[in-house]
Design a protein around this motif. Structure first.
Motif, PDB file in Angstrom:
ATOM      1  N   GLN A 255      -5.982  -2.784   3.190  1.00  0.00           N
ATOM      2  CA  GLN A 255      -6.681  -2.490   1.947  1.00  0.00           C
ATOM      3  C   GLN A 255      -8.190  -2.545   2.112  1.00  0.00           C
ATOM      4  O   GLN A 255      -9.037  -1.786   1.637  1.00  0.00           O
ATOM      5  N   SER A 256      -8.454  -3.649   2.905  1.00  0.00           N
ATOM      6  CA  SER A 256     -10.140  -3.850   3.112  1.00  0.00           C
ATOM      7  C   SER A 256     -10.632  -2.474   4.019  1.00  0.00           C
ATOM      8  O   SER A 256     -11.697  -2.111   3.766  1.00  0.00           O
ATOM      9  N   ARG A 257      -9.920  -2.038   4.910  1.00  0.00           N
ATOM     10  CA  ARG A 257     -10.096  -0.982   5.694  1.00  0.00           C
ATOM     11  C   ARG A 257     -10.346   0.261   4.845  1.00  0.00           C
ATOM     12  O   ARG A 257     -11.419   0.992   4.754  1.00  0.00           O
ATOM     13  N   ILE A 258      -9.455   0.554   4.105  1.00  0.00           N
ATOM     14  CA  ILE A 258      -9.459   1.784   3.188  1.00  0.00           C
ATOM     15  C   ILE A 258     -10.497   1.739   2.088  1.00  0.00           C
ATOM     16  O   ILE A 258     -11.196   2.876   2.107  1.00  0.00           O
ATOM     17  N   SER A 259     -10.793   0.755   1.847  1.00  0.00           N
ATOM     18  CA  SER A 259     -12.000   0.577   0.364  1.00  0.00           C
ATOM     19  C   SER A 259     -13.127   0.242   0.957  1.00  0.00           C
ATOM     20  O   SER A 259     -13.931   0.315   0.352  1.00  0.00           O
ATOM     21  N   GLY A 260     -13.161  -0.044   2.512  1.00  0.00           N
ATOM     22  CA  GLY A 260     -14.568   0.056   2.845  1.00  0.00           C
ATOM     23  C   GLY A 260     -15.254  -1.437   2.983  1.00  0.00           C
ATOM     24  O   GLY A 260     -16.472  -1.500   3.432  1.00  0.00           O
ATOM     25  N   ASN A 261     -14.547  -2.349   2.283  1.00  0.00           N
ATOM     26  CA  ASN A 261     -15.243  -3.624   2.269  1.00  0.00           C
ATOM     27  C   ASN A 261     -14.830  -4.583   3.503  1.00  0.00           C
ATOM     28  O   ASN A 261     -14.989  -5.701   3.410  1.00  0.00           O
TER      29      ASN A 261
ATOM     30  N   LYS B 290      -4.344   3.807   8.462  1.00  0.00           N
ATOM     31  CA  LYS B 290      -3.879   4.195   7.216  1.00  0.00           C
ATOM     32  C   LYS B 290      -2.485   3.550   6.755  1.00  0.00           C
ATOM     33  O   LYS B 290      -1.807   2.923   7.874  1.00  0.00           O
TER      34      LYS B 290
ATOM     35  N   ARG C  87      -5.779 -14.503  -3.246  1.00  0.00           N
ATOM     36  CA  ARG C  87      -5.160 -12.776  -3.281  1.00  0.00           C
ATOM     37  C   ARG C  87      -3.568 -12.434  -3.504  1.00  0.00           C
ATOM     38  O   ARG C  87      -3.456 -11.497  -4.277  1.00  0.00           O
TER      39      ARG C  87
END
Length: 252
Positions: free
Chosen positions: A81-87, A162, A15
Motif C-alpha cells: 500500500q505504501s508503494r502504490i500510494s507513493g509514501n 502491485k 494501522r
C-alpha cells in the motif's frame, strides 16, 4: 539525533488496531465458522492422540492458521500500500537503520498474529475445554511462527510491485502451505507419500509444536519442531535484513 523506530512501530500497530473489526474480528469469525462446520461433521467420528476429542484437536490448528495468515498480511499489505500510494519514501527519510525497519514490521506482525490467536482461543472456550499442558511451548511456537510469517510477509511486500503479485504470493504459496500443514488432521491419517510431503512443509512444525503445548502429544518431537521453526525463522530474518540493507526495490 533520535530514532524513528518507535514512530514506525506505533504506526504499524495502529494501522491494524484502528480497523480491528477487519483485521482481528473478521479472521476470528472465519476461524469460528471452520470450527462449527468441522466440529459438527467430525466430532465423535475422529479421535486424535488416542484420547483428544476432535474439536479440542482442531482449535490449536485454527489458532495457528489464523495467526500465520494475519502475521503475513500485516507487513506485506503495509508495504504494498505504501508503494502504490507513493509514501514509501517517508520510511526511508527518517533516521532509521535497516534493523530498526525490520524490527518495527516484525514486532507489529507478531502483535497482530497474537491478538487474533488469543481471540480465537477465547471464543473457543465457549465450545470446549482446552487444557494447556505446557504454556511455554505454546508461547514459544506462537511467537516464532508469527515471526516466520512476519518476515515472509516483509519479503513478499518488498518483492511485490502491485497487488496482483502479492495475491499470487498468498494464493500459490501461503494458502496451500497453511492448509496442508495439519490444521484439520493428523498427518498419521495420511498415506505415506503425503506424510513425506508434509514433513517438508515448515508450517507443519509450527502447528505440531503448538499443539504439543496444549496436549503434551504431537506427531513429531517438539524439540525437532522447535529446531526446524527456529532455523527457518533465523534464515528468513537474515534474508529480510539483507534485502533491507541493500535497499531492494526501495531506493529505485
Amino acid at each position: 539525533m533520535g530514532s524513528g523506530f518507535p514512530t514506525l512501530l506505533r504506526k504499524e500497530l495502529m494501522r491494524f488496531w484502528k480497523v480491528a473489526f477487519q483485521t482481528i474480528a473478521a479472521p476470528v469469525l472465519t476461524a469460528l465458522m471452520y470450527l462449527l462446520i468441522f466440529a459438527h461433521v467430525l466430532e465423535g467420528r475422529v479421535t486424535v492422540y488416542d484420547s483428544v476429542p476432535y474439536t479440542a484437536f482442531l482449535i490449536p490448528g485454527l489458532m495457528m492458521m489464523s495467526m500465520l495468515q494475519n502475521a503475513f498480511a500485516n507487513p506485506s499489505s503495509s508495504l504494498i500500500q505504501s508503494r502504490i500510494s507513493g509514501n514509501l519514501v517517508f520510511i526511508l527519510l527518517p533516521p532509521l537503520s535497516h534493523r530498526e525497519i525490520f524490527a518495527a514490521y516484525l514486532l507489529a506482525s507478531i502483535a497482530r498474529g497474537l491478538c487474533v490467536g488469543i481471540c480465537v482461543w477465547a471464543i473457543s472456550l465457549f465450545f470446549v475445554h482446552l487444557p494447556v499442558a505446557n504454556p511455554l511451548w505454546v508461547i514459544l511456537f506462537a511467537v516464532m511462527s508469527c515471526g516466520i510469517m512476519g518476515t515472509l510477509g516483509l519479503i513478499a511486500g518488498l518483492w511485490s510491485e502491485k497487488f496482483d503479485q502479492l495475491a499470487a504470493f498468498q494464493n500459490f504459496l501461503i494458502m496451500p502451505a497453511t492448509f496442508l500443514s495439519g490444521v484439520f488432521y493428523s498427518i498419521h491419517s495420511l498415506p505415506p507419500f503425503w506424510q513425506t510431503v508434509s514433513h517438508w512443509n515448515p508450517l507443519f512444525y509450527t502447528i505440531d509444536g503448538f499443539r504439543y503445548g496444549f496436549f503434551a502429544a504431537s506427531d513429531v518431537s517438539p524439540w525437532f519442531s522447535f529446531a526446524v521453526v527456529a532455523g527457518v525463522f533465523a534464515a528468513l530474518c537474515l534474508i529480510s535484513l539483507r534485502l533491507l540493507a541493500s535497499g531492494y526495490k526501495l531506493r529505485n
